[in-house]
Every structure is written in structure tokens, then in C-alpha cells.
Design an enzyme around this catalytic site. Structure first.
Site, PDB file in Angstrom:
ATOM      1  N   LYS A 109      37.304  -0.505  24.287  1.00  0.00           N
ATOM      2  CA  LYS A 109      38.271  -1.174  24.103  1.00  0.00           C
ATOM      3  C   LYS A 109      38.998  -0.603  24.680  1.00  0.00           C
ATOM      4  O   LYS A 109      39.693   0.201  25.194  1.00  0.00           O
ATOM      5  CB  LYS A 109      38.694  -1.698  22.885  1.00  0.00           C
ATOM      6  CG  LYS A 109      39.387  -2.979  22.325  1.00  0.00           C
ATOM      7  CD  LYS A 109      40.807  -2.851  23.153  1.00  0.00           C
ATOM      8  CE  LYS A 109      41.717  -2.501  22.392  1.00  0.00           C
ATOM      9  NZ  LYS A 109      42.927  -2.448  22.500  1.00  0.00           N
ATOM     10  N   GLY A 114      44.028   8.284  21.921  1.00  0.00           N
ATOM     11  CA  GLY A 114      45.747   7.704  21.235  1.00  0.00           C
ATOM     12  C   GLY A 114      46.284   8.524  20.351  1.00  0.00           C
ATOM     13  O   GLY A 114      46.187   9.950  20.642  1.00  0.00           O
ATOM     14  N   SER A 115      47.302   7.510  19.749  1.00  0.00           N
ATOM     15  CA  SER A 115      48.034   8.116  18.686  1.00  0.00           C
ATOM     16  C   SER A 115      47.699   8.905  17.332  1.00  0.00           C
ATOM     17  O   SER A 115      46.652   8.303  16.890  1.00  0.00           O
ATOM     18  CB  SER A 115      49.338   7.208  18.758  1.00  0.00           C
ATOM     19  OG  SER A 115      49.369   6.286  17.829  1.00  0.00           O
ATOM     20  N   THR A 116      47.576   9.495  16.746  1.00  0.00           N
ATOM     21  CA  THR A 116      47.756  10.603  15.463  1.00  0.00           C
ATOM     22  C   THR A 116      48.277   9.295  14.337  1.00  0.00           C
ATOM     23  O   THR A 116      47.035   9.419  13.811  1.00  0.00           O
ATOM     24  CB  THR A 116      48.293  11.370  15.065  1.00  0.00           C
ATOM     25  OG1 THR A 116      48.404  12.602  16.724  1.00  0.00           O
ATOM     26  CG2 THR A 116      48.095  12.125  13.882  1.00  0.00           C
ATOM     27  N   GLY A 123      44.729   7.346  14.874  1.00  0.00           N
ATOM     28  CA  GLY A 123      43.779   8.567  14.395  1.00  0.00           C
ATOM     29  C   GLY A 123      43.645   8.132  13.442  1.00  0.00           C
ATOM     30  O   GLY A 123      41.915   8.145  12.333  1.00  0.00           O
ATOM     31  N   GLU A 129      40.639  12.515  19.570  1.00  0.00           N
ATOM     32  CA  GLU A 129      41.446  12.866  20.655  1.00  0.00           C
ATOM     33  C   GLU A 129      43.244  12.372  20.157  1.00  0.00           C
ATOM     34  O   GLU A 129      43.470  11.376  20.539  1.00  0.00           O
ATOM     35  CB  GLU A 129      41.145  13.045  22.193  1.00  0.00           C
ATOM     36  CG  GLU A 129      41.634  14.536  22.781  1.00  0.00           C
ATOM     37  CD  GLU A 129      42.506  14.277  23.756  1.00  0.00           C
ATOM     38  OE1 GLU A 129      44.089  14.173  22.906  1.00  0.00           O
ATOM     39  OE2 GLU A 129      42.562  13.538  25.387  1.00  0.00           O
ATOM     40  N   CYS A 153      49.191  13.417  26.710  1.00  0.00           N
ATOM     41  CA  CYS A 153      49.031  13.836  25.073  1.00  0.00           C
ATOM     42  C   CYS A 153      48.651  15.531  25.806  1.00  0.00           C
ATOM     43  O   CYS A 153      49.443  16.168  23.963  1.00  0.00           O
ATOM     44  CB  CYS A 153      47.559  13.501  24.472  1.00  0.00           C
ATOM     45  SG  CYS A 153      46.084  14.080  25.624  1.00  0.00           S
ATOM     46  N   GLU A 188      55.823  13.965  19.045  1.00  0.00           N
ATOM     47  CA  GLU A 188      55.419  13.487  20.100  1.00  0.00           C
ATOM     48  C   GLU A 188      56.134  12.470  21.592  1.00  0.00           C
ATOM     49  O   GLU A 188      56.519  11.104  20.365  1.00  0.00           O
ATOM     50  CB  GLU A 188      54.077  13.222  20.477  1.00  0.00           C
ATOM     51  CG  GLU A 188      53.257  13.481  22.212  1.00  0.00           C
ATOM     52  CD  GLU A 188      51.892  12.503  21.923  1.00  0.00           C
ATOM     53  OE1 GLU A 188      51.397  13.421  22.606  1.00  0.00           O
ATOM     54  OE2 GLU A 188      51.293  12.210  21.279  1.00  0.00           O
TER      55      GLU A 188
END
Length: 480
Positions: free
Chosen positions: A186, A238-240, A243, A260, A294, A391
């Protein structure tokens, strides 16, 4: 940006004619393009001009189910192939990527907004290199250190971000196919086009139907893929925040997971560092891909005794960066990927000023259309500032100082993230001593943002777990 330059750069635009973008794209399932079951579509636009590039199918849970079933069916034959046979397909894909690299570089620049010199000179060579590298592993898995006859997991559900669309695809798909898994991928909602072009490359390479499936859509599509009971392995970059949501979804199942996630990398410059070289590394560390990286070196830690000299040199260098049309080969700073991302960068940069840090940006004209943000640095930053902790994912550098190596390490590690770090010094002993104390997955010495398919990449703490790239990258796709 600079007014004091001795000469002007003439425009050097790359031709758009090398790319033929269709007015609409379907989902790539079982080797064929098909409409989404609900018939829903969304538009993908060029961040530098805001023009609509194409309409793309919005995949539903039913579409994800179709793709997973196609991947499951293909898995039986694909996993049974000898590794040397799988390698042939991967080598073929790598060669086609090389042959079509100019077309793909222009496409990526149009859809993502990053400068053509980055897509052409960094992204595309690395994309091909990853497929070549993992093609080489396909028939050597018995010797990878995971025991004799390691087995593939099954169907891999992979969700990738918008900052390196084709490179993240390569990081995910190449090791999955080399180890005998099949894939449902995706791509990000704002950058779906290069993945759809990759689907065409799979057909061109004669890859068996169902081995790679591409389902476009928004976050709900990704959530459906992650939650699907037919998926054996989930890989996400992607973003924390997302995640963490994925980790909650996968908890209690037998799915393997690699994440990651975000980062707030420290770039540490000691007083014996070569200043000019360090300045280039700092610029590459935070302004490459407009800071939408990142592992960006978004926190500059500079030894107090050289702070003024370094900042003067850095400001001079920033004043020579060229911001503008990403298709111009002279452009250094391209467009921010979306209006949403620009709003986040703007809000966080404004918070830095509101909290008392001193903001500086070179004088430059921003184009009228598109999403743009000047390369910006903040001095007078403390570890309590949001711009030192959160971030930003944009071209914004926070500068902090230190006096001793111990203080540098303490400040570098004072973060919920642990993805990357850089060390600038001429002393090898200091480099190794500091690196051994840093809690970061990848540490660069006298360079930054240097990637190689043979080298593992991944994070500590809230930057995720698992490794991609290198021999280590095979483990996530094997039953070991």
C-alpha cells in the site's frame, strides 16, 4: 536565493515528455489493473504546482481481501521456485529499473516534489541496487546465518511513506521476493504513481501473477491490510503514532512485524572537525529531500568553541541553496509534499520562535503555487523546546551546543527516538568512543545520509524495531 553570487544559473529543466501519466489508475491485483470495488477514486497532485497528475483508485477492505487472496495463491508456486529462479526475476526487475530510471526519476519528482537531481542521482540508483543486492541473496539463504533451509513466511503486507516512495518500495519488496514471500503493498496516498509504474515493471519482467499486488488508498486501506488475517508479515515505514496503532493491531496475532518510524537525529560536530566538510554534511543531513527524512540530522550539536565559526559558514552555505522548480537540475530545495505537511512544519517552526529560540532563514522568493518552506535554522535552542524534541519532518534545523564529549552524548541520547546520528571529528578514537555510547540504529562518521543496500538500517526506542537492508534485512521475511 543568494544575491551576492558572481553568476546566475540558467534554467536547466528536465523534460516531462519522458513520462506518460495516464488520467486514471486502478489497483494492481493478480497481475491485472482493476477498478476498486466501490468505484471510489482520489486525486494525486504535484506539490510544486498543485496541478492534478492523475486519479487513483481508493482501495477498500474488499479490495485488500482480493489482493491478499491473490498473493496467497501465488505464494505456493513462488515459494517453491529454486532461489536461482527467483533471482532471475529480481535481476530482470533491477535492469528494467535502470533502463527506465530517467522516466521514473521525473515521475517521482512530479508526484513527490523533491529535486530531480535527488531522484536521478540518489533514489533511482539505490532502488536498482537493492533489487540487484537481494537478487544475489535469493539462492544463498542457507548461508545467511539463519540455519539450513530457512522458510518464507507467506504473504507480506507492506505500507510505505511518501518521502521516498520508490526507494521504500524497493526496501520492502526486494527482500520479501528474494526469500520466497509474496507481497501486497500500500503506497502513500499522496505519492502512489511510482508504485503503479512499478506494477507495470513487474509485468514487463514477466513476474508471475499475484506475486506483487499494489493497492492504493488512504489510511483506512492500510489499516485493512495490517488487520487482514491472511497476512503473515507486516512491514511499515512512517510516523511513530501510526506505528504504535499497527503494533496494537498486530498484538496477540502470530504476524511478524517490523516498524521503521520517526527520528530526531543528532549531528555532533567536535572542535577538530573540518568545518567546510561538516557544513556540507549538515546541509545534506537536514535539507536533503526538504528535511522530509526520518533519519534527518535535525538536531545540530556543535562544540561551544567553534559554534560561531561553524554557524557563520553554515549561513553562508544556506544563502547559496537554490529553491524552486524541482524539475530544474540546478534546484537544491524542492516542494514540501503536501499542504498538510507544510502546515505541520509551519506550526512547529512558529512554536520554536514562540518558545524563545532565534529563527534565521536566507532571503529567497517562494513560488506562487505549490507548497514551499525556506531552509531554516534555530539558535538558542534548549532541550525543552518542542523543536528539539518533536520530529518536524521539514527543512528546519535546531542548533544546540556542548562542551565535552560526555555532554554531547547525553544531549544526543536525550530523545524518545533513536534512528540516526552523525559524528564529525578527525580523531578515530573519539569517533568510536562516542559512537559506542549513542543509542541510534545508524551512525555516520564524517558523512551523513549515506545509504547502501548491504548495510542494515533501523531504529531504537520509538524509532521502531527490526532492520532493513543487508543480510539483517532477510530475517524479517524468514521463519527463523
Amino acid at each position: 536565493m543568494a544575491n551576492h553570487m558572481a553568476f546566475e544559473y540558467a534554467p536547466a529543466p528536465e523534460s516531462r515528455a519522458v513520462v506518460d501519466i495516464a488520467p486514471s489508475y486502478g489497483l494492481f491485483i493478480d497481475g491485472e489493473f482493476a477498478e476498486a470495488t466501490g468505484g471510489k477514486v482520489f486525486k494525486t497532485i504535484s506539490p510544486s504546482t498543485e496541478e492534478v497528475l492523475s486519479e487513483v483508485a481508493q482501495g477498500s477492505a474488499e479490495d485488500v481481501d482480493r489482493a491478499v487472496k491473490a498473493a496467497r495463491k501465488a505464494f505456493e508456486k513462488w515459494s517453491a521456485l529454486p532461489g536461482a529462479e527467483r533471482a532471475k526475476y529480481l535481476f530482470r526487475i533491477a535492469r528494467i529499473i535502470q533502463e527506465r530510471s530517467r522516466e521514473l526519476a521525473v515521475l517521482e519528482t512530479l508526484d513527490n516534489g523533491k529535486p530531480i537531481k535527488e531522484t536521478r542521482d540518489a533514489d533511482l540508483p539505490l532502488v536498482a541496487a537493492h533489487f540487484f543486492y537481494y537478487a544475489g541473496w535469493a539462492d544463498k539463504l542457507d548461508h545467511a546465518g539463519y540455519g539450513a533451509n530457512p522458510r518464507p513466511l507467506g504473504v507480506a503486507g507492506q505500507v510505505i511513506p511518501w518521502n521516498f516512495p520508490l526507494l521504500m518500495l524497493a526496501w520492502k519488496i526486494a527482500p520479501a521476493l528474494a526469500t520466497g514471500n509474496t507481497v501486497v503493498l500500500k503506497p502513500a496516498e499522496t505519492t502512489p504513481l511510482s508504485a503503479l509504474f512499478f506494477a507495470d515493471i513487474c509485468r514487463q519482467a514477466g513476474l508471475p501473477k499475484g506475486v506483487v499486488n499494489i493497492v492504493t488508498g488512504d489510511g483506512t486501506t492500510g489499516a485493512a491490510l495490517v488487520a487482514h488475517e491472511g497476512v503473515n508479515k507486516v512491514a511499515f515505514t512512517g510516523s511513530t503514532a501510526v506505528g504504535k496503532a499497527i503494533a496494537r493491531t498486530v498484538a496477540g496475532t502470530d504476524k511478524k512485524l517490523t516498524l521503521e518510524l520517526g527520528g530526531k537525529g543528532a549531528n555532533i560536530v567536535f572542535d577538530d572537525a573540518p568545518i567546510d566538510q561538516a557544513v556540507e554534511g549538515i546541509v545534506n543531513g537536514i535539507f536533503f529531500n526538504q528535511g522530509q527524512v526520518c533519519c534527518a540530522g535535525s538536531r545540530l550539536l556543535v562544540q561551544e568553541s567553534i559554534q560561531d565559526e561553524l554557524l557563520d559558514a553554515l549561513k553562508r552555505r544556506l544563502s547559496t541553496l537554490r529553491l524552486g522548480d524541482p524539475l530544474d537540475k540546478n534546484t537544491d530545495i524542492g516542494a514540501i509534499n503536501s499542504a498538510e505537511q507544510l502546515a505541520r512544519i509551519t506550526e512547529l517552526a512558529d512554536s520554536g520562535e514562540a518558545e524563545g529560540a532565534e529563527r534565521w532563514a536566507p532571503a529567497c522568493e517562494l513560488p506562487e503555487n505549490g507548497f514551499w518552506f525556506r531552509p531554516t535554522l534555530f539558535t538558542g535552542v534548549t532541550q525543552a523546546h518542542r523543536i528539539a524534541r518533536e520530529e518536524i519532518f521539514g527543512p528546519v534545523l535546531s542548533v544546540l551546543s556542548f562542551r565535552t564529549p560526555g555532554e554531547a552524548v547525553a544531549k544526543a541520547n536525550n530523545s524518545q527516538y533513536g534512528l540516526s546520528a552523525g559524528i564529525w571529528t578527525e580523531k578515530g578514537s573519539r569517533m568510536l568512543a562516542v559512537a559506542s555510547k549513542l543509542r541510534a540504529g545508524v551512525i555516520w562518521a564524517n558523512t551523513f545520509n549515506k545509504f547502501d543496500p548491504t548495510s542494515p538500517f533501523g531504529g531504537f526506542k520509538e524509532s521502531g524495531f527490526g532492520r532493513e537492508g543487508g543480510r539483517h534485512g532477510l530475517e524479517a521475511y524468514l521463519d527463523v
